[in-house]
Design a protein around this motif. Structure first.
Motif, short mmCIF file in Angstrom:
data_model
loop_
_atom_site.label_atom_id
_atom_site.label_comp_id
_atom_site.label_asym_id
_atom_site.label_seq_id
_atom_site.Cartn_x
_atom_site.Cartn_y
_atom_site.Cartn_z
N GLU A 276 -4.63 -5.08 -8.38
CA GLU A 276 -3.95 -5.48 -9.61
C GLU A 276 -3.66 -4.31 -10.53
O GLU A 276 -2.67 -4.29 -11.26
N THR B 18 9.34 -1.12 -4.03
CA THR B 18 10.26 -2.02 -3.31
C THR B 18 11.63 -1.37 -3.19
O THR B 18 12.24 -1.34 -2.11
N LEU C 216 3.41 -0.05 -0.44
CA LEU C 216 3.75 -1.24 -1.22
C LEU C 216 2.74 -2.36 -0.96
O LEU C 216 2.24 -2.99 -1.89
N HIS C 217 2.43 -2.61 0.32
CA HIS C 217 1.44 -3.65 0.65
C HIS C 217 0.06 -3.28 0.12
O HIS C 217 -0.71 -4.16 -0.29
N TRP D 92 -0.12 -2.68 -10.41
CA TRP D 92 1.01 -3.61 -10.52
C TRP D 92 2.32 -2.89 -10.80
O TRP D 92 3.39 -3.30 -10.34
N TYR E 45 3.45 -0.19 -9.66
CA TYR E 45 4.08 0.43 -8.49
C TYR E 45 4.90 -0.55 -7.66
O TYR E 45 5.77 -0.15 -6.89
N LYS E 46 4.60 -1.84 -7.78
CA LYS E 46 5.20 -2.83 -6.86
C LYS E 46 6.72 -2.81 -6.90
O LYS E 46 7.39 -2.65 -5.88
N CYS F 177 -0.57 -1.53 -2.65
CA CYS F 177 -0.57 -1.73 -4.12
C CYS F 177 -0.55 -3.21 -4.49
O CYS F 177 -1.06 -3.60 -5.54
N GLU F 178 0.05 -4.04 -3.63
CA GLU F 178 0.10 -5.49 -3.91
C GLU F 178 -1.28 -6.12 -3.95
O GLU F 178 -1.49 -7.14 -4.60
#
Length: 1060
Positions: free
Chosen positions: A945, A955, A938-939, A948, A950-951, A941-942
């Protein structure tokens, strides 16, 4: 939420005595000087309306000036008013003083006589930065004594009236001295005001006064004095009495004064550091109540009094296991949080120990007003919330501690971290985790000169290198609260370990246990003879080389024990079996079902977290008297025993290391229970010389792993140095590397290449992988060219992704964007399956084939997308030859994805482990690793850009993997130490939310929840309160941030508009 701010009197009469001496019918409001009531946690401030006048309301008193129909009091006020209004040179403020003075002398002479002539007042003030000020006021006359005694019982409406009058009077202060006092009062959080604070200073009274302005002020103040008094009485009549405990106020006052003394002592590095090592005596009480600790050992006192600690130097200290190292660390942590008002990071080696420590310290946080935040697995916020009032204790694993430090450096907040405590400092020399720990400490040392580092361990040898690396002082002691006697057993003879004897061992005794021939064959190592000497009266641990050996030893011992052993605490053992059955949804391990009636169990990574926790709790309470366990227990939770038996001098296939040996035998002897502890190492004749070397050799030295662990070590460090802008040129990188343990030990470790060449190779590798940009000059560190990080590189270090898999992960995520299958979570689960687990996986092809056939058509496409065609699985299951090459790592990863997919659907580790023929401990480990990796993903993919999409998906998936339970249980499982079985019990008993738990009664909880001790109930409630407090604080911080007025609003002062 602001902390309560207290004013403390050093001497105070009891409230009951004050009430007895007070004239019963005198209206105190009229005679009391301006003062503020101390806030208390037991009540709230008076409503704001009390500040306003009562002109628009009905006059409760009509034409009367007092409740008794006599007008003497108000008449006195009017007479004095008129008298002093006629004197044009009298300052209005002085007039108010005389009025109050006359009233006091007339109406309350009796009370005044009962108070001493002077009294010191300590004002304790705590602002958001944790600053602390004290003022001993000058001795004053009896009126101040009266003020202070009456103050505690003033109604809220009068207090608000006095506040208003104080504001009006402060407006008339014009002298520099008066202004200075005003500023001090405003700066202070909460003061017991000086009775003379209404009057101006001497300078002000002696100044010429402008007649017109003076008259206006006098009229403004005096025309409503009568009305104000009536208004105050009205408010008194209407206001509800605040239910404030005097005892509680006094306790809070004492606590606050002691915190102040502690802070001043710590700041001044004084030898006399206050009531309890610079901490309030409440801390000592908490250690007594929560831990049963009455006094400290002599070495603990000596360590806490070290000059190096007082001067905030870094410190390494070493003692044998069980010597009480952790208590010293906790006191130092509390000093940092309460006295210096700085955040603290505590780094522990394993998730289970982090959770245990969070549970243990939450009670202290609740009582002393700091937050305890868990950073383990998928838990933790990066960067952490910046708290304005309360300070935070971050308790983290090695990996999460590193990510936390990175986030603090990136946001410029590393100096907020006042202290870092590292338990098991010898972990620096253990593989990739040691490399990460070294990187973390090196960054702290390099970027913050204000952060103190404390390291502790039971097993340290080359301390000189560690001292040089950490720039630390060293303290060592051989103290053990319980004497430890070391023995070895060869055949049926016990030898004492004795360095003075010729061969290192001295004869002790022969085993006194009659073995039949069949028993001799079943138990050639005489384990039964050794354990029956201590159980069931005392406890015993048997360390075994493998998990299978643990189960075999447990089964063997109970098979030959007498039936009398079953009678020992029989009901509680049956309760444990029921509990384990409920954890396994009706299923229990057959070995445990056989051994628990005899008070015996095994303990290794094959158990689920719930099972392991239940077994640990019942062993600690004495229901179980014997555990057969692997070496991981020695480094994990604290489970001491009267006797420790080492089944073999091997761990797996490797011969035992001295550090491991010391940790295992260190579990022998329980402080406060046993008079001595003993360890017995079972040795075969062939290993006798190796064991002699083992027990008499020094501890292993601790060496840097940055070179051995290349992608997790050296390359990971170089990448984050550039990404965090700690070092962006070759010269700066070289400078940083000199501050690492590798830099200290470079002559020992980098023999083939110099450190400079190692750095050059690492940077070139990162540039080649596309993680860094720049050029590396042949002139080595003379190059001034700047290195920059690429978006992929930034995503890699912020997501804590192993650089060995970084490019592969990027390609798979990119490929996923082309056709992400969202019919179910199957495709996302594949992407979240950790790469490093694939090496330990051996698929059962028939199970693989059955699971594949249960997939929907859309889900089967996922297998094709990742590169595992259906034909391959079919041929493998039928035993046919495979011509097409398929990547085994991908095949294994997809198999593990099937396991995770089944877990999310069934949320039952037992049934899934049976379905895939895996140990339930392995399945549990897979689930925990997947949750942690999903959080890292997650971190990752954040920061990119293009990913986006996947964010939001990741989560939710991370949350599902973290808890893997029905949705309604998740709020309860967020509490440290509450696992699935306990969460189900709590939910079924009606505790369905965090608020339910936080406000629960421990006695009720014990009564309603099976197998829950009072201590566990209190820990659960404290942990829930802490979590609730954290969430409330976070929301409040967010609100304050939203309401904060920006400093750069266009058209306002400080905004620089750019001209076109």
């Amino acid at each position: 939420m602001a902390e309560p701010r207290l004013a403390v009197r050093r001497k105070s009469r009891s409230s009951s005595e004050r009430k007895r001496n007070r004239a019963p019918v005198q209206p105190i409001a009229a005679s009391s000087p301006v003062a503020r009531k101390r806030p208390s946690s037991g009540g709230e401030g008076a409503p704001a309306e009390a500040l306003g006048s009562n002109d628009s309301e009905e006059d409760m008193f009509g034409d009367y000036d007092s409740f008794y129909g006599n007008d003497s009091l108000i008449a006195q006020v009017d007479d004095i008013e008129h008298k002093y209004l006629q004197d044009k040179n009298m300052d209005a403020k002085a007039a108010g003083e005389v009025v109050l003075g006359n009233l006091q002398s007339g109406a309350h002479q009796k009370e005044q006589d009962n108070f001493s002539a002077s009294e010191n007042v300590v004002d304790l003030k705590s602002d958001k930065d944790g600053a602390c000020q004290v003022r001993d006021s000058d001795p004053v006359d009896g009126n101040q004594e009266l003020t202070e005694s009456i103050l505690d019982d003033l109604p809220s409406s009068q207090l608000l009236y006095f506040e208003k009058m104080d504001e009006l009077s402060s407006a008339s202060r014009t002298s520099p001295v008066s202004k200075g006092r005003d500023e001090h009062v405003n700066f202070s959080s909460d003061k017991v005001r000086d009775p003379l604070s209404f009057s101006a200073g001497v300078e002000h009274r002696n100044k010429p006064v402008d007649s017109s302005s003076h008259s206006k002020r006098v009229l403004f103040k005096t025309e409503s004095l009568k009305d104000h008094l009536k208004s105050a009485m009205t408010g008194n009549a209407r206001a509800q009495t605040l239910q404030v405990s005097k005892t509680k106020q006094l306790k809070e006052a004492v606590l606050s004064e002691e915190i102040f003394v502690a802070r001043k002592a710590i700041e001044s590095s004084s030898v006399d550091i206050g009531p309890f090592y610079g901490l309030p005596s409440k801390v000592k009480d908490l250690f007594r109540q929560l831990r049963g600790i009455e006094t400290l050992y002599e070495w603990q006192h000596d360590c806490l009094m070290l000059e190096s600690l007082q001067q905030r130097k870094n410190l390494i200290y070493s003692l044998p296991t069980g010597g009480g190292k952790t208590l010293v660390a906790e006191i130092i942590i509390l000093q940092e949080l309460l006295c210096r008002q700085k955040d603290v990071l505590m780094i522990l080696p394993y998730v289970a120990i982090v959770q245990e420590k969070v549970r243990g310290l939450s009670s202290f946080g609740i009582e002393l007003g700091f937050l305890v935040e868990e950073y383990a697995g998928s838990k933790g916020r990066f960067p952490p919330i910046k708290r304005r009032v309360k300070k935070s204790l971050y308790i983290a694993t090695i990996e999460k501690g590193h990510t936390l430090v990175n986030s603090l450096i990136e946001t410029g907040r590393i100096d907020d971290l006042g202290l870092v405590v590292v338990d098991e400092l010898h972990m620096l020399g253990e593989g990739s985790r040691g490399a990460i720990l070294e990187i973390t400490l090196a960054k702290i040392l390099y970027t913050s000169k204000k952060t103190q580092i404390i390291g502790m361990s039971a097993t340290l040898n080359n301390v000189g290198d560690l001292q040089k690396f950490l720039q630390a002082e060293y303290y060592a002691n051989n103290f053990r609260p319980i004497e430890l006697k070391e023995y070895i057993k060869i055949r049926d003879t016990i030898y004492a370990v004795d360095s003075k004897s010729e061969n290192g061992f001295a004869f002790s005794r022969l085993l006194n246990f009659k073995y039949s021939s069949s028993l001799e064959r079943a138990d050639p190592d005489h384990i039964i003879a050794l354990v029956t000497e201590v159980i069931p009266k005392y406890s015993c641990l048997i360390f075994c080389p493998t998990k299978k050996s643990c189960e075999n030893v447990a089964s063997l011992v109970c098979k030959y024990l007498k039936k009398e052993f079953r009678a020992h605490r029989e009901k509680e053992k049956q309760d444990l079996i029921k509990n384990l059955k409920s954890i396994g949804n009706g299923t229990i391990c057959p070995v445990l079902k056989q051994t628990i009636p005899f008070g015996i169990a095994y303990h290794h990574s094959g158990l689920t977290n719930d099972e392991r926790k239940s077994i640990e709790e019942t062993y600690s309470s004495g229901v179980l008297c014997l555990l057969a366990c692997t070496a991981t227990l020695a480094a994990g939770v604290n489970l001491p025993a009267r006797r420790v038996i080492l089944r073999s001098p091997y761990v797996g296939n490797d011969f035992l290391k001295k550090n491991q040996y010391k940790q295992m035998i260190g579990r022998a002897g329980r402080a406060g229970i046993d008079s001595a502890g003993e360890s017995i190492l079972i040795v075969q004749e062939k290993d006798k010389h190796l064991v002699r070397d083992l027990v008499h050799s020094p501890l292993e030295s601790c060496y840097s792993n940055l070179l051995l662990e290349l992608t997790k070590g050296m390359e990971n460090l170089l990448l984050s140095l550039v990404g965090l802008k700690i070092a962006v040129t070759r010269e700066e990188v070289d400078s940083f590397m000199c501050c690492t343990l590798l830099g200290v030990q470079q002559q020992l470790l980098s023999k083939e290449k110099s450190l400079s060449e190692v750095i050059k190779d690492g940077l070139e590798s990162l540039i080649e992988k596309g993680l860094l940009k720049g050029t590396i000059s042949e002139k080595d560190h003379d190059s001034k060219s700047t290195l920059t990080i690429t978006p992929l590189g930034k995503a890699a270090y912020k997501g804590s992704i192993d650089l060995a898999y970084c490019n592969l992960l990027y390609r798979e995520l990119k490929k996923g964007l082309e056709g992400l299958v969202l019919e179910s979570s199957f495709h996302l689960l594949y992407l979240s399956t950790p790469y490093d687990m694939t090496f330990t996986c051996s698929p059962d092809w028939m199970i693989y084939f059955r699971q594949f056939n249960q997939l929907s058509a859309a889900e089967r496409k996922v297998a094709d997308i990742v590169g595992v065609p259906e034909s391959f699985i079919t041929k493998k299951a039928s035993g046919q030859a495979i011509r097409k090459n398929v990547d085994n790592a991908v095949v294994n990863r997809l198999y593990l994805t099937f396991v995770l997919y089944s877990l999310l659907k069934e949320t039952n580790i037992w049934s899934v482990s049976e379905k895939f023929n895996m140990s339930r401990g392995y399945v549990q480990n897979l689930l925990s690793s997947a949750a942690s990796f999903a959080s890292c993903l997650l971190h990752f993919c954040e920061e990119l850009e293009e990913f986006w999409v996947y964010k939001a998906l990741l989560t939710e998936l991370t949350k599902q993997l973290t808890y893997c339970v029905k949705t309604e249980l998740i709020p309860l499982m967020e509490v440290a130490g509450v696992l699935e079985a306990r969460a189900k019990q709590l939910y079924n008993a009606g505790y369905k939310t965090l608020a339910h738990l936080a406000n629960a009664n421990p006695e009720t909880l014990v009564r309603m929840i099976e197998h829950l001790s009072r201590r566990q109930a209190k820990q659960i409630i404290s942990s829930a309160k802490m979590l609730l407090s954290e969430k409330a604080e976070a929301l409040q911080e967010e609100v304050e941030e939203l309401l904060k007025v920006p400093t750069d609003i266009p058209g306002t002062h400080g905004f620089n508009e750019e001209k076109p």
